[in-house]
Design a protein around this motif. Structure first.
Motif, short mmCIF file in Angstrom:
data_model
loop_
_atom_site.label_atom_id
_atom_site.label_comp_id
_atom_site.label_asym_id
_atom_site.label_seq_id
_atom_site.Cartn_x
_atom_site.Cartn_y
_atom_site.Cartn_z
N THR A 74 0.87 -1.24 -0.09
CA THR A 74 0.08 -0.11 -0.06
C THR A 74 0.77 1.13 0.03
OG1 THR A 74 -0.18 0.34 2.31
CG2 THR A 74 -1.68 -1.07 1.40
N TRP A 75 0.13 2.52 -0.45
CA TRP A 75 0.91 3.67 -0.19
C TRP A 75 1.22 3.94 0.99
CZ3 TRP A 75 1.95 3.66 -5.11
CH2 TRP A 75 1.23 3.54 -6.13
N ALA A 76 0.65 3.73 2.24
CA ALA A 76 1.28 4.00 3.49
C ALA A 76 2.25 3.21 3.82
CB ALA A 76 -0.13 3.97 4.28
N GLU A 77 2.32 2.00 3.43
CA GLU A 77 3.32 1.15 3.85
C GLU A 77 4.63 1.31 3.12
OE1 GLU A 77 1.77 -3.10 4.85
OE2 GLU A 77 0.75 -2.34 3.24
N LEU A 78 4.59 2.30 2.21
CA LEU A 78 5.94 2.48 1.34
C LEU A 78 6.67 3.43 1.96
CD1 LEU A 78 4.44 2.86 -2.31
CD2 LEU A 78 6.26 1.29 -1.56
N VAL A 79 5.90 4.22 2.74
CA VAL A 79 6.68 5.65 3.35
C VAL A 79 7.65 5.08 4.34
CG1 VAL A 79 6.56 7.57 4.83
CG2 VAL A 79 4.88 7.01 3.15
N PRO A 80 7.48 4.52 5.53
CA PRO A 80 8.67 3.98 6.45
C PRO A 80 9.97 3.68 5.73
CG PRO A 80 6.58 3.46 7.34
CD PRO A 80 6.25 3.61 5.87
N VAL B 84 4.47 12.36 -6.96
CA VAL B 84 4.77 13.66 -6.40
C VAL B 84 3.67 14.47 -6.82
CG1 VAL B 84 5.81 15.95 -6.37
CG2 VAL B 84 7.21 13.75 -6.14
N TYR B 85 2.96 14.10 -7.96
CA TYR B 85 1.89 14.85 -8.60
C TYR B 85 0.48 14.19 -8.26
CZ TYR B 85 5.81 17.29 -10.79
OH TYR B 85 6.84 18.06 -10.84
N GLY B 86 0.53 12.99 -7.87
CA GLY B 86 -0.49 12.26 -7.53
C GLY B 86 -1.09 11.36 -8.64
N THR C 233 -2.37 18.21 -15.77
CA THR C 233 -1.37 18.19 -16.76
C THR C 233 -1.30 19.18 -17.78
OG1 THR C 233 -2.96 16.53 -17.95
CG2 THR C 233 -1.41 15.41 -16.60
N PRO C 234 -0.21 19.67 -18.20
CA PRO C 234 1.28 18.89 -18.01
C PRO C 234 1.52 19.27 -16.36
CG PRO C 234 1.54 20.70 -19.43
CD PRO C 234 0.25 20.43 -19.42
N ALA C 235 1.94 18.29 -15.68
CA ALA C 235 2.28 18.42 -14.31
C ALA C 235 3.72 19.45 -14.21
CB ALA C 235 2.74 17.28 -13.44
N LYS C 236 3.57 20.61 -13.27
CA LYS C 236 4.77 21.26 -13.33
C LYS C 236 5.39 21.21 -11.80
CE LYS C 236 3.11 24.83 -16.31
NZ LYS C 236 2.65 26.36 -16.27
N GLU C 237 6.82 21.47 -11.50
CA GLU C 237 7.51 21.37 -10.49
C GLU C 237 6.55 22.36 -9.35
OE1 GLU C 237 10.48 20.52 -13.77
OE2 GLU C 237 8.58 21.91 -13.28
N SER C 238 6.19 23.24 -9.61
CA SER C 238 5.50 24.10 -8.86
C SER C 238 4.08 23.86 -8.24
CB SER C 238 5.40 25.60 -9.54
OG SER C 238 4.81 25.36 -10.65
N ASP C 239 3.41 22.78 -9.09
CA ASP C 239 2.19 22.32 -8.55
C ASP C 239 1.90 22.14 -6.97
OD1 ASP C 239 1.29 22.44 -11.14
OD2 ASP C 239 1.24 20.41 -11.60
N PRO C 240 0.75 22.28 -6.51
CA PRO C 240 0.63 22.16 -5.04
C PRO C 240 0.70 20.64 -4.64
CG PRO C 240 -1.34 22.61 -6.04
CD PRO C 240 -0.32 22.95 -7.15
N PRO C 241 0.87 20.26 -3.52
CA PRO C 241 1.16 19.02 -2.83
C PRO C 241 -0.36 18.40 -2.69
CG PRO C 241 1.19 20.56 -1.08
CD PRO C 241 1.58 21.42 -2.60
N HIS C 242 -0.53 17.38 -2.94
CA HIS C 242 -1.56 16.38 -2.59
C HIS C 242 -1.64 15.67 -1.18
CE1 HIS C 242 0.29 12.39 -3.18
NE2 HIS C 242 0.85 13.01 -4.15
N MET C 243 -2.77 14.97 -0.96
CA MET C 243 -2.89 14.54 0.38
C MET C 243 -1.84 13.43 0.55
SD MET C 243 -4.56 14.49 3.33
CE MET C 243 -5.95 15.41 2.90
N PRO C 244 -1.33 13.44 1.59
CA PRO C 244 -0.37 12.20 1.78
C PRO C 244 -1.06 11.05 2.26
CG PRO C 244 -0.08 13.59 3.64
CD PRO C 244 -1.06 14.31 2.74
N PRO C 245 -0.35 9.87 2.04
CA PRO C 245 0.85 9.73 2.17
C PRO C 245 1.80 9.64 0.87
CG PRO C 245 -0.33 7.46 2.51
CD PRO C 245 -1.17 8.53 2.50
N GLU C 246 3.10 9.95 0.80
CA GLU C 246 3.79 10.02 -0.38
C GLU C 246 5.21 9.88 0.02
OE1 GLU C 246 5.56 9.18 -3.25
OE2 GLU C 246 3.50 8.88 -3.45
N PHE C 247 6.10 8.94 -0.15
CA PHE C 247 7.41 9.04 0.40
C PHE C 247 8.36 9.69 -0.55
CE2 PHE C 247 7.74 5.66 -2.63
CZ PHE C 247 8.72 5.67 -3.53
N ASN C 248 7.97 10.16 -1.85
CA ASN C 248 8.91 10.93 -2.45
C ASN C 248 8.77 12.21 -1.82
OD1 ASN C 248 9.54 9.81 -5.29
ND2 ASN C 248 7.38 8.89 -4.79
#
Length: 349
Positions: A80-86, A117-119, A127-142
């Protein structure tokens, strides 16, 4: 040599191609870290280490006092996405904690990320995703990994960079995320069975826009960002530079394998290919292929993941171009080159 590269995850498709690129550049001393280790060469020293074991990491890396550039491309999969983080955050922290105190010449830490990072893994995203795009709801290990580097760098003399490729393609076995191998083995087995090549993903994925990142191009971008003073503490999207749809790419892939194309048929590759080990072993003998275990030759789960994207998966790469990185790879030519390399290495018929 003035530059010493520590490549973390050196046996994956990204890390392996980065090591090869650094060797070609010729002015690097290279140390590769992986769980399996590897055969040393004149330019590359390999260390086997369990990065989740903090004490083992400190002990194995204790002699790396000359490291100037740390390239982090390690990854451990979880359900799962949450299990990827630790585990994925812990591995990066353990490496930095082991290297930073003993390497006074450390200049740069390079972090390999992706479109998560962009969800992109969650569903349709901006799209197209930009480095300045706002974050999304975690979890996300990146994101957690980058935040760790940002906080750590505030009190350090080194800088960081983050590379965000699309789906990476290259020659490399044992990697959980190598779409080129998925396609090559799927097509080879289709040919062995005398059936046409069908796109196995969702119907919408066949016509959506997608892009790829050649592993060699990514290696060039990684060293560029790590050695370019203007790229300090920046993130960059890195892609081949062209867009495509599987509906137009699929016939070109089929033609390479001398296969007919039939209409797409959605299926789970993880299920459909689960009983093909015996067939693969017979193909190895029949065609004189390298004896590669079936479980190591392809990640059907990753193929299912990518072929399920029934929405556009593209990013804006203008930031890296404005900063001076102008490499370009034609994606169709990339696929055909990789297939030729796999055939020349006797990994596929």
């Amino acid at each position: 040599m003035d530059k010493t590269a520590l490549v973390v995850g050196a046996r994956g498709v990204i890390g392996g191609n980065l090591v090869a690129h650094l060797e070609r550049e010729g002015d690097w001393s290279i140390v590769g870290l992986s769980r399996r280790g590897g055969v040393d060469t004149a330019a590359v020293r390999n260390i086997a280490v369990d990065l989740l074991d903090r004490e083992d990491t400190v002990a194995q890396l204790a002699g790396l006092t000359d490291v100037t550039h740390l390239f982090y491309a390690a990854y451990q999969d979880r359900p799962t996405w949450a299990e990827l983080v630790p585990p994925n955050l812990a591995m990066l922290v353990n490496v930095v904690d082991a290297v930073e105190p003993i390497a006074p010449r450390l200049e740069h830490i390079s972090l390999m990320q992706g479109y998560k990072v962009y969800g992109a893994h969650l569903g349709p995203f901006s799209t197209p995703a930009k480095e300045s795009d706002p974050p999304h709801m975690p979890p996300e290990f990146n994101v957690d990994q980058q935040q760790f580097l940002e906080q750590r760098q505030q009190h350090a003399s080194w800088s960081w960079s983050a590379l965000r490729p699309s789906v990476v393609a290259g020659v490399g076995l044992g990697s959980p995320m190598n779409l080129a191998m998925v396609i090559a083995v799927y097509a080879s087995i289709s040919k062995e069975l005398g059936i046409p090549l069908r796109f196995p993903g969702k119907p919408g994925a066949y016509s959506s826009l997608i892009e790829m990142t050649d592993a060699d191009l990514l290696a060039k971008a990684t060293t560029w960002a790590a050695t370019n003073p203007d790229s300090r503490n920046q993130a960059y999207n890195i892609t081949n530079g062209d867009l495509f749809r599987w509906s137009s790419m699929w016939p070109a892939i089929a033609a390479f394998f001398n296969l007919d194309v039939a209409p797409p048929l959605q299926m789970s590759l993880s299920e459909a290919m689960s009983d093909k080990a015996e067939l693969w072993n017979a193909m190895i003998e029949r065609h004189g292929l390298c004896h590669t275990p079936y479980e190591a030759v392809s990640s059907w789960q990753f193929g299912d993941f990518v072929f399920a994207w029934d929405y556009d998966v593209i990013a804006d790469t203008s930031k890296s171009r404005r900063a001076g990185f102008h490499e370009y790879v034609d994606t169709e030519a990339m696929f055909l080159r990789i297939f030729h390399d796999l055939r020349d290495q006797r990994l596929i018929p």
